[in-house]
Design a protein around this motif. Structure first.
Motif, short mmCIF file in Angstrom:
data_model
loop_
_atom_site.label_atom_id
_atom_site.label_comp_id
_atom_site.label_asym_id
_atom_site.label_seq_id
_atom_site.Cartn_x
_atom_site.Cartn_y
_atom_site.Cartn_z
N ILE A 225 -0.22 -3.62 -10.50
CA ILE A 225 0.19 -2.64 -11.76
C ILE A 225 1.01 -2.77 -13.46
CG2 ILE A 225 3.03 -1.25 -11.98
CD1 ILE A 225 2.45 -1.08 -9.11
N ALA A 226 1.22 -4.37 -13.07
CA ALA A 226 2.10 -5.87 -13.81
C ALA A 226 0.26 -5.72 -14.90
CB ALA A 226 1.93 -6.97 -13.33
N LYS A 227 -0.71 -6.05 -14.92
CA LYS A 227 -2.02 -5.99 -15.46
C LYS A 227 -2.16 -4.47 -16.38
CE LYS A 227 -4.83 -9.55 -13.70
NZ LYS A 227 -6.08 -9.60 -13.85
N GLU A 228 -2.08 -3.28 -15.64
CA GLU A 228 -2.10 -1.94 -16.17
C GLU A 228 -0.71 -2.01 -17.16
OE1 GLU A 228 -1.31 0.40 -13.39
OE2 GLU A 228 -3.57 0.03 -11.99
N MET A 229 0.04 -2.58 -17.20
CA MET A 229 1.32 -2.73 -18.16
C MET A 229 1.25 -3.99 -19.29
SD MET A 229 4.39 -1.44 -15.82
CE MET A 229 5.51 -1.35 -17.31
N GLY A 230 -0.09 -4.64 -18.82
CA GLY A 230 0.06 -5.18 -20.83
C GLY A 230 -0.07 -6.86 -19.67
N LYS A 235 -3.76 -14.37 -14.69
CA LYS A 235 -3.54 -14.51 -13.43
C LYS A 235 -4.91 -13.72 -12.76
CE LYS A 235 1.49 -15.45 -12.50
NZ LYS A 235 1.67 -17.00 -13.02
N SER A 236 -5.11 -13.76 -11.32
CA SER A 236 -6.30 -13.19 -10.22
C SER A 236 -5.68 -12.94 -8.86
CB SER A 236 -7.49 -13.29 -11.01
OG SER A 236 -8.20 -12.19 -10.41
N LEU A 237 -6.54 -12.29 -8.51
CA LEU A 237 -5.79 -13.15 -6.57
C LEU A 237 -7.02 -13.42 -6.05
CD1 LEU A 237 -3.14 -10.39 -5.99
CD2 LEU A 237 -2.78 -12.32 -6.52
N LEU A 238 -6.60 -13.93 -4.62
CA LEU A 238 -7.77 -14.01 -3.61
C LEU A 238 -7.29 -13.80 -3.01
CD1 LEU A 238 -10.13 -16.47 -3.62
CD2 LEU A 238 -8.89 -18.12 -2.78
N PRO A 239 -7.60 -12.52 -2.38
CA PRO A 239 -6.92 -11.01 -1.41
C PRO A 239 -7.27 -13.10 -0.02
CG PRO A 239 -7.49 -10.25 -2.43
CD PRO A 239 -8.19 -11.82 -2.76
N THR A 291 -10.54 -6.33 -0.82
CA THR A 291 -9.71 -4.83 -0.70
C THR A 291 -8.02 -6.30 -0.72
OG1 THR A 291 -9.48 -6.18 1.83
CG2 THR A 291 -11.01 -4.23 1.03
N LEU A 292 -7.24 -5.08 -1.33
CA LEU A 292 -5.55 -5.64 -1.05
C LEU A 292 -5.52 -5.17 0.04
CD1 LEU A 292 -4.95 -5.21 -5.09
CD2 LEU A 292 -5.85 -6.99 -4.13
N GLU A 293 -5.61 -4.56 0.83
CA GLU A 293 -5.00 -3.98 1.91
C GLU A 293 -5.67 -4.27 2.58
OE1 GLU A 293 -2.93 -0.44 2.46
OE2 GLU A 293 -2.01 -0.88 -0.10
N ARG A 294 -5.60 -4.96 4.62
CA ARG A 294 -6.42 -4.77 5.07
C ARG A 294 -6.95 -3.82 5.94
NH1 ARG A 294 -7.30 -8.96 8.43
NH2 ARG A 294 -9.06 -9.26 10.38
N GLY A 301 -11.38 -0.73 -5.00
CA GLY A 301 -11.10 -1.02 -6.84
C GLY A 301 -9.86 -1.66 -6.86
N ASP A 302 -8.77 -1.19 -5.99
CA ASP A 302 -7.67 -2.08 -6.42
C ASP A 302 -8.51 -3.42 -6.86
OD1 ASP A 302 -6.45 0.13 -6.65
OD2 ASP A 302 -6.18 0.34 -4.62
N PHE A 303 -8.70 -4.00 -5.71
CA PHE A 303 -8.80 -5.84 -6.20
C PHE A 303 -9.63 -6.18 -7.52
CE2 PHE A 303 -12.22 -8.55 -5.44
CZ PHE A 303 -11.43 -10.35 -5.44
N PHE A 304 -10.74 -5.09 -7.58
CA PHE A 304 -11.30 -5.15 -8.64
C PHE A 304 -10.65 -4.74 -9.99
CE2 PHE A 304 -15.28 -5.49 -5.94
CZ PHE A 304 -16.08 -6.27 -6.51
N ASP A 305 -9.87 -4.77 -10.09
CA ASP A 305 -8.77 -3.92 -10.94
C ASP A 305 -8.10 -5.42 -11.67
OD1 ASP A 305 -9.36 -1.56 -11.34
OD2 ASP A 305 -7.69 -0.71 -10.51
N VAL A 306 -7.77 -5.56 -9.81
CA VAL A 306 -7.09 -7.16 -10.23
C VAL A 306 -7.56 -8.83 -10.44
CG1 VAL A 306 -5.99 -8.98 -9.06
CG2 VAL A 306 -5.20 -6.09 -8.95
#
Length: 466
Positions: A225-230, A235-239, A291-294, A301-306
């Motif tokens: 959500i943060a990235k969608e708002m600029g 930052k990225s994530l390693l889930p 993935t962002l959730e197990r 798709g949410d992961f690739f957004d992040v």
């Protein structure tokens, strides 16, 4: 339904729920709402099967520096104090012995130095260094079957809080809803947040909300959500998906092994389950997942957004995974998920804690495990070994990997202080009352000694009367 609020909190896990509790009970903010996409509070990573149920104080987490331990300690004591006050019957937590175990001369020397020379013995008055005999008294299975000539040492404390974070989050919400002006909406998914400059327009699948101030406490989705708002472009994530293995009645409390300091993930440990002490849980494993959730494939798709699919993200992943310690660790954890082979491969990790364990003693915990959003700094091309908070103009994004659940109330306290600034000090936060309801209920060693002395006096008096 009221759709205009002073404060809107997105996410009903332990982080969002603790902020709701803090803002509702200890500030004079009039209208507060929490929205949660799931039908129940705390049903994702805060659910009791999706984490190790540990309240981290920093006393036996050997990958913590003294500075980090001091920071985590206060956060854990805030939550422990809340639990002591709100849950005297131990319905959403239990309290047991916990220890970190050193085996062999090298490990023992490291643990002795940590306790005596690095200041951990001073920081934690209840922490004791104990040898083989006392280890065997507290945790017989830890000593049984172990080489008698092998040197052993443990740092042990009675403050082994085992917490059902899902029930705790629900209790925060229940307390908050007793306050007028607090609304909680479950089964309500946020689709977009728009910053108009004067307020936030939050679009959900159930309609629109307006808020003066917004806090996003949605785990991995917070960065999305943060990235969608600029925000959070660096930052990225390693889930990391954690899994567990189960055994019956191996341990009475918590037993940790020494942590390899370069790894951001917890060393394998054994824990007696919060609601059933006859079940011992071993883990967590740490498998990288896109993935962002197990188990929720729609969050790929949410992961690739992040992730961002940019050069910096790819270079960051490459740099992190090329590490000669981290890469073998990642590969080994992938193997743990392979049927039969994974169980055989994981058994030596269990035997570090319980030497007599066999393949027949353990089984994979089906349906257990969540996803921890390990933060990646794409400028430094490295893992960020801690919690992340992005603060914008009237909005906060909380991304809280471990020990975010343990420090949820401390994070809530800090966020509430930031909220007061957002509101231009038009509202007040009663921090003293907040501490009365939380950390001041945490049992100190002097309190426990006084209680023991009082009990001894009462026993002696009763004996004299007889």
């Amino acid at each position: 339904m009221r759709d205009e609020y002073d404060l809107l909190i997105v996410g009903g896990g332990i982080s969002g729920a603790s902020l709701l509790y803090t803002a509702a009970k200890f500030t004079d903010i009039e209208n507060i709402a929490l929205v949660e996409k799931e039908d129940e509070i705390a049903s994702v990573n805060s659910h009791r099967t999706n984490n190790s149920q540990t309240l981290h104080f920093g006393d036996i987490e050997t990958n913590y520096t003294l500075e980090k331990a001091e920071e985590v300690k206060e956060g854990a004591e805030l939550l422990a104090g809340y639990l002591e006050d709100e849950d005297p019957d131990r319905e959403m937590h239990s309290k047991r012995s916990k220890m970190v175990l050193a085996v062999g001369e090298e490990e023992v020397e490291k643990l002795e130095s940590r306790y005596h020379d690095e200041g951990f013995g001073d920081l934690y008055p209840k922490l004791r260094d104990i040898g083989r005999e006392e280890i065997a008294e507290l945790e017989p299975k830890v000593v049984e079957g172990r080489d008698p000539d092998k040197e052993m040492l443990a740092l042990q404390t009675p403050d082994g809080y085992v917490v059902d974070y899902g029930m705790t989050a629900q209790s925060f919400v229940d307390e908050a809803e007793k306050v007028d002006g607090v609304d909680v909406f479950t089964g309500t998914e946020v689709e977009e947040i728009n910053d108009t400059g004067d307020e936030f327009l939050v679009e959900t699948d159930a309609g629109w909300f307006e808020s003066d101030v917004t806090v996003v406490a949605a785990g991995s989705h917070s960065l999305q959500i943060a990235k969608e708002m600029g925000y959070g472009e660096n930052k990225s994530l390693l889930p990391v998906a954690g899994s567990f293995f189960l055994a019956e009645d191996f341990l009475n409390g918590k037993v940790y092994t020494l942590q390899m300091k370069k790894l951001p993930f917890a060393a394998v440990h054994g824990d007696a389950d919060v609601h059933d002490a006859s079940i011992t849980r071993f883990g967590p494993t740490a498998k990288l997942v896109p993935t962002l959730e197990r188990g929720e494939l729609e969050t790929i798709g949410d992961f690739f957004d992040v992730f961002g699919l940019n050069v910096d993200s790819f270079l960051s992943y490459g740099n992190i995974l090329a590490d000669r310690i981290l890469f073998p660790y990642v590969v080994r954890n992938l193997v743990y998920d392979v049927p039969e082979i994974g169980k055989r491969t994981f058994l030596p990790e269990v035997q570090k804690v319980v030497p007599s364990a066999t393949l027949d003693d353990i089984e994979r915990a089906k349906g257990y495990g969540g996803v921890r959003p390990q933060i990646v700094d794409t400028e430094k091309k490295s893992l960020d070994m801690g919690e992340a908070k992005i603060t914008g103009d009237g909005i906060i994004f909380n991304i809280t990997p471990s020990p975010g659940a343990s420090t949820c109330l401390k994070n809530a306290m800090r966020d509430t202080e930031q909220l007061m600034e957002f509101f231009d000090d038009d509202h007040e936060f009663d921090e003293d009352a907040f501490r009365d309801a939380t950390i001041r209920n945490f049992p100190r060693i002097d309190d426990e000694e006084a209680a023991d002395a009082e009990q001894d006096d009462a026993t002696a008096s009763a004996a004299a009367d007889d």
